[in-house]
Design a protein around this motif. Structure first.
Motif, PDB file in Angstrom:
ATOM      1  N   LYS A   1       0.744  -1.276   0.111  1.00 26.95           N
ATOM      2  CA  LYS A   1       0.018   0.052  -0.073  1.00 26.95           C
ATOM      3  C   LYS A   1       0.840   1.186  -0.051  1.00 26.95           C
ATOM      4  CE  LYS A   1      -4.072  -1.472   2.349  1.00 26.95           C
ATOM      5  NZ  LYS A   1      -5.083  -1.190   3.765  1.00 26.95           N
ATOM      6  N   CYS A   2       1.935   1.317   0.609  1.00 27.62           N
ATOM      7  CA  CYS A   2       2.796   2.404   0.615  1.00 27.62           C
ATOM      8  C   CYS A   2       3.223   3.104  -0.476  1.00 27.62           C
ATOM      9  CB  CYS A   2       3.909   2.020   1.566  1.00 27.62           C
ATOM     10  SG  CYS A   2       5.120   3.396   1.830  1.00 27.62           S
ATOM     11  N   ILE A   3       2.922   4.630  -0.589  1.00 26.43           N
ATOM     12  CA  ILE A   3       3.407   4.944  -1.817  1.00 26.43           C
ATOM     13  C   ILE A   3       4.667   5.948  -1.464  1.00 26.43           C
ATOM     14  CG2 ILE A   3       0.989   5.086  -2.834  1.00 26.43           C
ATOM     15  CD1 ILE A   3       0.767   7.780  -1.796  1.00 26.43           C
ATOM     16  N   LYS A   4       5.361   5.769  -0.426  1.00 26.05           N
ATOM     17  CA  LYS A   4       6.497   6.386  -0.156  1.00 26.05           C
ATOM     18  C   LYS A   4       6.429   7.777  -0.206  1.00 26.05           C
ATOM     19  CE  LYS A   4       9.835   2.754  -1.062  1.00 26.05           C
ATOM     20  NZ  LYS A   4      10.764   2.231  -1.752  1.00 26.05           N
ATOM     21  N   CYS A   5       5.419   8.376   0.214  1.00 26.84           N
ATOM     22  CA  CYS A   5       5.253   9.899   0.283  1.00 26.84           C
ATOM     23  C   CYS A   5       6.192  10.576   1.591  1.00 26.84           C
ATOM     24  CB  CYS A   5       3.763  10.198   0.493  1.00 26.84           C
ATOM     25  SG  CYS A   5       3.196   9.964   2.039  1.00 26.84           S
ATOM     26  N   LEU A   6       6.644   9.727   2.308  1.00 24.85           N
ATOM     27  CA  LEU A   6       7.371  10.083   3.419  1.00 24.85           C
ATOM     28  C   LEU A   6       6.748  11.088   4.528  1.00 24.85           C
ATOM     29  CD1 LEU A   6      10.914  10.823   1.929  1.00 24.85           C
ATOM     30  CD2 LEU A   6       9.743   8.631   2.322  1.00 24.85           C
ATOM     31  N   ALA A   7       5.341  11.040   4.405  1.00 22.39           N
ATOM     32  CA  ALA A   7       4.555  11.827   5.415  1.00 22.39           C
ATOM     33  C   ALA A   7       4.709  11.576   6.651  1.00 22.39           C
ATOM     34  CB  ALA A   7       3.219  11.929   5.188  1.00 22.39           C
ATOM     35  N   CYS A   8       4.809   9.975   6.931  1.00 21.51           N
ATOM     36  CA  CYS A   8       4.981   9.645   8.360  1.00 21.51           C
ATOM     37  C   CYS A   8       6.488   9.956   8.892  1.00 21.51           C
ATOM     38  CB  CYS A   8       4.901   8.149   8.337  1.00 21.51           C
ATOM     39  SG  CYS A   8       5.748   7.062   7.179  1.00 21.51           S
ATOM     40  N   VAL A   9       7.516  10.164   8.122  1.00 25.82           N
ATOM     41  CA  VAL A   9       8.778  10.438   8.535  1.00 25.82           C
ATOM     42  C   VAL A   9       8.827  11.633   9.123  1.00 25.82           C
ATOM     43  CG1 VAL A   9      11.167  10.466   7.626  1.00 25.82           C
ATOM     44  CG2 VAL A   9       9.621   8.652   6.829  1.00 25.82           C
TER      45      VAL A   9
ATOM     46  N   ILE B   1      -2.437  10.066   9.470  1.00 23.41           N
ATOM     47  CA  ILE B   1      -2.090  10.977   8.116  1.00 23.41           C
ATOM     48  C   ILE B   1      -1.725  10.203   6.996  1.00 23.41           C
ATOM     49  CG2 ILE B   1      -1.632  13.254   9.433  1.00 23.41           C
ATOM     50  CD1 ILE B   1       1.559  12.179   8.434  1.00 23.41           C
ATOM     51  N   CYS B   2      -1.500   8.972   6.970  1.00 20.68           N
ATOM     52  CA  CYS B   2      -0.989   8.244   6.018  1.00 20.68           C
ATOM     53  C   CYS B   2      -2.122   8.020   4.916  1.00 20.68           C
ATOM     54  CB  CYS B   2      -0.517   6.705   6.377  1.00 20.68           C
ATOM     55  SG  CYS B   2      -0.189   5.466   4.948  1.00 20.68           S
ATOM     56  N   PRO B   3      -1.757   8.759   3.776  1.00 21.93           N
ATOM     57  CA  PRO B   3      -2.692   8.821   2.761  1.00 21.93           C
ATOM     58  C   PRO B   3      -3.063   7.476   2.323  1.00 21.93           C
ATOM     59  CG  PRO B   3      -0.713   9.353   1.720  1.00 21.93           C
ATOM     60  CD  PRO B   3      -0.453   9.447   3.185  1.00 21.93           C
TER      61      PRO B   3
HETATM   62  S1  SF4 Z   1       2.592   8.146   5.189  1.00 21.94           S
HETATM   63 FE1  SF4 Z   1       4.244   6.564   5.265  1.00 21.94          FE
HETATM   64  S2  SF4 Z   1       3.288   4.477   5.434  1.00 21.94           S
HETATM   65 FE2  SF4 Z   1       1.936   6.021   4.745  1.00 21.94          FE
HETATM   66  S3  SF4 Z   1       2.173   5.969   2.226  1.00 21.94           S
HETATM   67 FE3  SF4 Z   1       3.483   7.677   3.334  1.00 21.94          FE
HETATM   68  S4  SF4 Z   1       5.583   6.750   3.585  1.00 21.94           S
HETATM   69 FE4  SF4 Z   1       4.141   5.006   3.288  1.00 21.94          FE
END
Ligand code: SF4
Ligand code: SF4
Length: 496
Positions: free
Chosen positions: A19-27, A60-62
């Motif tokens: 599922k992860c799209i590597k948006c890096l919001a969680c980081v 917040i993970c989209p």
């Molecule tokens: S918030 Fe983290 S886990 Fe969710 S899609 Fe983005 S990088 Fe992946």
């Protein structure tokens, strides 16, 4: 030298790679650096030991790719040496310090609100439909006028018997503080500055502020006292009765320092006692001083923790001339408190309300003061039960922060709150938009107030003031004789 933790981690972060799209919001948004990105390998990973389960990343993970699990106890179960005890001992063996925590007591003591049930009308004394008939939630706080009294401090009306409890600017962000101020004004109730003063740009909300005077006297000056609607002397706090406060220097940013009138970056230490109060006579003197300073235009509240002899203390406070007594129960929240104090000192607010209300009635002085209860109000039903036990109104704080996004991770004392609430870091705090925050708080007050009207209507009562101390509308379940006696209620099944 940092010591290796000998304890297994409490939480596991699981990322669904599909599922992860590597948006890096969680980081970017994890306040505790549990979420990591390795740019060289283009790889996301989690440091489980850092995770406090604040749920920011999950929310917040989209892609809905994240789940956090509480690890099942990896230790052999022991009814006496619980996992908590083991973790605490290990932590202190590593740090040598006092264990700190945030928010309210999380131990499994009885929640008396859950053992009290409300009444409803059937056939006789018919119920009232709040959608069709007027229902009054307006409450007046302050000392009722005494016949022949020369001076009369005005009563303060609030549109609902729910106010926001003390949360200081410094312990919470400006954005969170502004959200509370706006919502209080819009709903025509009160917010409470806590012990950190009132930021200059929020004086437009001062007419809906309870301005605190605490032992540190941070931010207290004549304009502050006269701007607020109610002045509150803070003697104690439910989460940490008998001890002072400590806001670390990292949280004393330039605007917090200016509001508190202390140097930037210095620790803000509030002493345990007020250094001018060692008796009821001394308290009387401070109440008198504050009334003189505000030309008798502001009711003076005195806030104490719910402790073993709270009824006698409340009687003394009323006799010392306070207009309002605020009692904070042992479930009350905090930005930071020693864990052992939070979890083992004080008494439940339900018992404190009943004891104080009864004592003031017995002494014939109940009508001279308003009684405000705080410390653990989770729903409108808790509010109604508190008022039936004898409170005039309640303060909410934890519930208000949850409305703002708090997920009760209890890490407020770190200043790293991922939700932008208990932090002074602008990168984190700007996640909370005060306009949206105020709207959410307003909605909470609105929802609870509607529910209170429905419960009142069901009991055949059309005004909140008629419910105050009307314990006949309460019944206990699963309570012993002593508890029923202290609460002043009959057991479920007993007739009126
Ligand atoms: S918030 Fe983290 S886990 Fe969710 S899609 Fe983005 S990088 Fe992946
Ligand atoms: S305010 Fe922030 S740090 Fe404190 S419990 Fe809530 S989410 Fe955690």
């Amino acid at each position: 030298m940092p010591t290796l933790s000998l304890m297994p981690t409490e939480f596991t972060v699981v990322r669904n790679e599909e599922k992860c799209i590597k948006c890096l919001a969680c980081v970017r948004q994890c306040g505790f650096e549990a979420q990591q990105y390795d740019a060289e390998d283009d790889r996301l990973y989690a440091i489980d030991a850092n995770c406090v389960n604040c749920q920011r990343c999950v929310s917040i993970c989209p892609a809905g790719a994240l789940t956090i699990y509480k690890n099942p106890p990896p230790l052999r179960p022991h009814a006496f040496w619980t996992e908590n005890h083991l973790r605490n001992i290990a932590k202190q063996a590593e740090t040598g310090g006092v264990l700190l925590t945030g928010m309210g007591n999380d131990q499994p003591f009885p929640a008396y609100f859950d053992r009290l049930l409300l009444n409803a009308s059937q056939v006789t004394n018919p119920s009232i439909d709040p959608l069709r008939e007027p229902m009054e939630l307006r409450t007046y706080l302050g000392r009722r006028p005494e016949p022949g009294a020369k001076t009369r401090t005005p009563l303060v009306p609030i549109a609902t018997p729910i106010m926001f409890s003390a949360m200081s600017y410094g312990s919470i962000s400006h954005e969170a503080f502004a959200s509370l101020a706006r919502a209080a004004k819009e709903f025509d109730t009160m917010f409470n500055t806590g012990e950190g003063g009132l930021p200059g740009d929020l004086y437009e909300y001062a007419d809906h502020a309870v301005v605190q005077v605490a032992s540190g006297r941070f931010g207290v000056h004549a304009d502050y006292l006269n701007a607020g609607r109610i002045v509150e002397i803070k003697i104690g706090q439910g989460a940490k009765p008998g001890i002072g406060g400590h806001l670390p220097g990292e949280k004393i940013t330039a605007p917090v320092a200016a509001t508190r009138m202390i140097p930037e970056g210095t620790d803000a230490l509030s002493p345990a006692p007020h250094h001018d109060i060692y008796s009821i006579e001394d308290l009387k003197q401070l109440i008198f001083t504050l009334k003189e300073a505000t030309r008798y235009q502001k009711p003076v509240s005195v806030k104490v923790s719910a402790v073993h002899n709270v009824a006698a203390i409340a009687s003394g406070i009323a006799r010392a001339g306070a207009d309002i007594i605020a009692i904070d129960g042992f479930r009350g929240g905090t930005g930071a408190a020693p864990t052992m104090i939070r979890d083992h000192v004080g008494i439940p607010i339900e018992l404190a309300i009943a004891a104080v209300d009864q004592r003031l009635r017995d002494e014939g002085i109940r009508n001279q003061v308003s009684l405000v209860a705080a410390g653990g109000f989770r729903s409108s039903a808790d509010v109604v039960k508190a008022i039936a036990l004898g409170a005039d109104a309640v303060y909410i704080a934890t519930a208000a922060l949850i409305a703002l996004g708090c997920h009760l991770c209890q890490k407020c004392y770190t200043g790293k709150c991922s939700w932008g609430i208990a932090t002074q870091d602008p990168y984190r705090s700007r996640r909370l938009n005060p306009e949206i925050g105020a709207e959410r708080l307003y909605n909470l007050l609105r929802g609870w107030s509607h529910e209170i009207k429905e419960m009142l209507g069901g009991m055949g009562i059309n005004s909140i003031e008629s419910l105050r101390g009307n314990r006949l509308h309460l019944r206990g379940v699963g309570l012993n004789e002593v508890e029923l006696k202290l609460l002043g209620v009959k057991h479920a099944g007993e007739a009126m």
